[in-house]
Design an enzyme around this catalytic site. Structure first.
Site, PDB file in Angstrom:
ATOM      1  N   ALA A 134      -9.138   3.381   7.515  1.00 11.67           N
ATOM      2  CA  ALA A 134      -8.010   3.129   6.617  1.00 11.67           C
ATOM      3  C   ALA A 134      -6.788   3.960   6.992  1.00 11.67           C
ATOM      4  O   ALA A 134      -5.650   3.501   6.857  1.00 11.67           O
ATOM      5  CB  ALA A 134      -8.415   3.417   5.168  1.00 11.67           C
TER       6      ALA A 134
ATOM      7  N   ASN B 246      -8.730   7.081  -5.321  1.00 12.21           N
ATOM      8  CA  ASN B 246      -9.910   7.717  -4.745  1.00 12.21           C
ATOM      9  C   ASN B 246     -10.401   8.921  -5.538  1.00 12.21           C
ATOM     10  O   ASN B 246     -11.573   9.292  -5.439  1.00 12.21           O
ATOM     11  CB  ASN B 246      -9.616   8.157  -3.303  1.00 12.21           C
ATOM     12  CG  ASN B 246      -8.458   9.124  -3.211  1.00 12.21           C
ATOM     13  OD1 ASN B 246      -7.386   8.897  -3.775  1.00 12.21           O
ATOM     14  ND2 ASN B 246      -8.648  10.222  -2.496  1.00 12.21           N
TER      15      ASN B 246
ATOM     16  N   CYS C 112     -10.526  15.409   1.822  1.00 15.18           N
ATOM     17  CA  CYS C 112      -9.520  16.064   2.655  1.00 15.18           C
ATOM     18  C   CYS C 112      -8.848  17.216   1.923  1.00 15.18           C
ATOM     19  O   CYS C 112      -8.382  18.176   2.548  1.00 15.18           O
ATOM     20  CB  CYS C 112      -8.480  15.057   3.142  1.00 15.18           C
ATOM     21  SG  CYS C 112      -7.900  13.917   1.894  1.00 15.18           S
TER      22      CYS C 112
END
Length: 376
Positions: free
Chosen positions: A71, A151, A319
């Site tokens: 992505a 997310n 992340c």
């Protein structure tokens, strides 16, 4: 000690049926899909089958979908390719404060080389106010980028309405569907999506493969230059990974309603089982049920993850864990840095069962009750 895996937002387990679909294309049928002989033709056929399987979940024609390494690569291609396309005179990008870092950092990079960037805030429930969005738009906007399923908090943005606002000023609509692909129904025409990025590993597929949907006549510059593969994303295609993405898409299409009902039942079980004060970050009304982001007043801003060694979970995006920064998604909702660091993101899905949820609830309840007693 063994851990419960409740971090489906970071990545999902590989479905055994997907792994089985990949094996022949990594071992027995090893041809380069760009080669002009039998071995290449076999691999090429597998690639095109997967392309059809992916496109079918978007209600899109197969030739509108190109494979990428994931992505992030698809987002970079969409945004950079659009701003750098021949004849592109519009220079402004509009996006939301709760977007994934691959969107925000790509947009910031483009701003550093001459584009303009407008970041629209969201409400405390995680959803954008359409009035705020419309006021941010103008005829200088090249693209509006908005995530389908967030997310970190699972909220579902009103993509069709956002696209209408973008199109009203002549802008292109990009949707980051990494967390929504295969989980919620997508119809790119009905939703007004011009560019859409997705990945396999959020939908029980392998890591290292994704795709970019591009509406016909949407002009974008190449992401990588080379042999001309994928009409702008040069490089030899990884047949086995692509077959895995295709199989994951096919299975997701078959199981979408079942998977949603299962996740919804687990969400209800978890929230019902929590008997300690807690807060759900983001609306419960428009959300993918397999993502719950929680806060606990008893923590007083203390990070919870080190206190729950029996649960593999997170406080935000994977992340963000690398950078050590508090979640920008949660601070965009109005949480303090300390509150954001103390959040608990629980992700669950196809391979999570009721006993997993019960065990997690038991551990959380016990921890918060202990901390509350210690503070008394």
């Amino acid at each position: 000690m063994s851990q419960l895996y409740l971090d489906y937002g970071a990545t999902t387990p590989l479905d055994p049926a997907v792994a089985q679909a990949m094996v022949p294309w990594g071992v027995e049928h090893f041809g380069n899909p760009h080669s002009a002989h039998r071995f290449g033709y076999e691999a090429k056929a597998a690639v095109e089958t997967a392309r059809t399987q992916v496109a079918s979940l978007l209600a899109a024609p197969p030739d509108s979908t190109a494979f990428t390494s994931g992505a992030t690569a698809a987002v970079n291609w969409a945004l950079k390719g659009l701003l750098m396309a021949p004849g592109q005179s519009r220079r402004r990008i509009v996006t939301l404060a709760t977007e994934h870092s691959c969107v925000l950092e790509t947009a910031e990079y483009l701003a550093s080389i001459g584009a303009q960037l407008t970041i629209v805030p969201v409400r405390a429930d995680g959803l954008v106010d359409l009035g705020d969005l419309e006021r941010a738009l103008g005829e200088d906007v090249a693209v509006v980028s908005a995530m389908l399923v967030n997310n970190e908090i699972g909220t579902i943005q009103p993509i069709a309405a956002i696209a209408r606002a973008a199109h009203a000023v002549g802008a292109v609509m990009h949707c980051d569907a990494a967390q929504g692909f295969g989980k919620v129904a997508i119809d790119v025409d009905a939703m007004g999506i011009d560019l859409l990025s997705l990945t396999a590993h959020k939908v029980y597929g392998p890591k290292g493969i994704g795709a970019l949907y591009r509406r016909p006549f949407t002009v974008i510059a190449p992401l990588l230059h080379g042999g001309g593969q994928e009409d702008g994303r040069a490089g030899t295609l990884p047949t086995a990974l692509i077959a895995g993405l295709g199989a994951a898409a096919r299975i997701a299409g078959e199981r979408m309603a079942t998977d949603h009902a299962h996740a919804l039942a687990l969400q209800s079980r978890l929230l019902t089982g929590l008997c300690v004060p807690h807060r759900v970050h983001g609306t419960l009304d428009a959300r993918w049920p397999g993502n719950l982001n929680l806060g606990f007043p008893a923590l007083s801003g203390r990070p919870i993850l080190p206190l729950l060694p029996g649960i593999a979970a997170s406080s935000g995006a994977a992340c963000s864990a690398v950078t050590g920064r508090p979640s920008h998604v949660l601070t965009a909702l109005g949480l303090s840095d300390a509150e954001a660091r103390a959040a608990l993101r629980l992700g669950f899905g196809r391979f999570t069962n009721a006993s997993d949820i019960d065990s997690a609830v038991q551990q959380i309840n016990a921890l918060i009750e202990r901390l509350t007693a210690e503070a008394a």
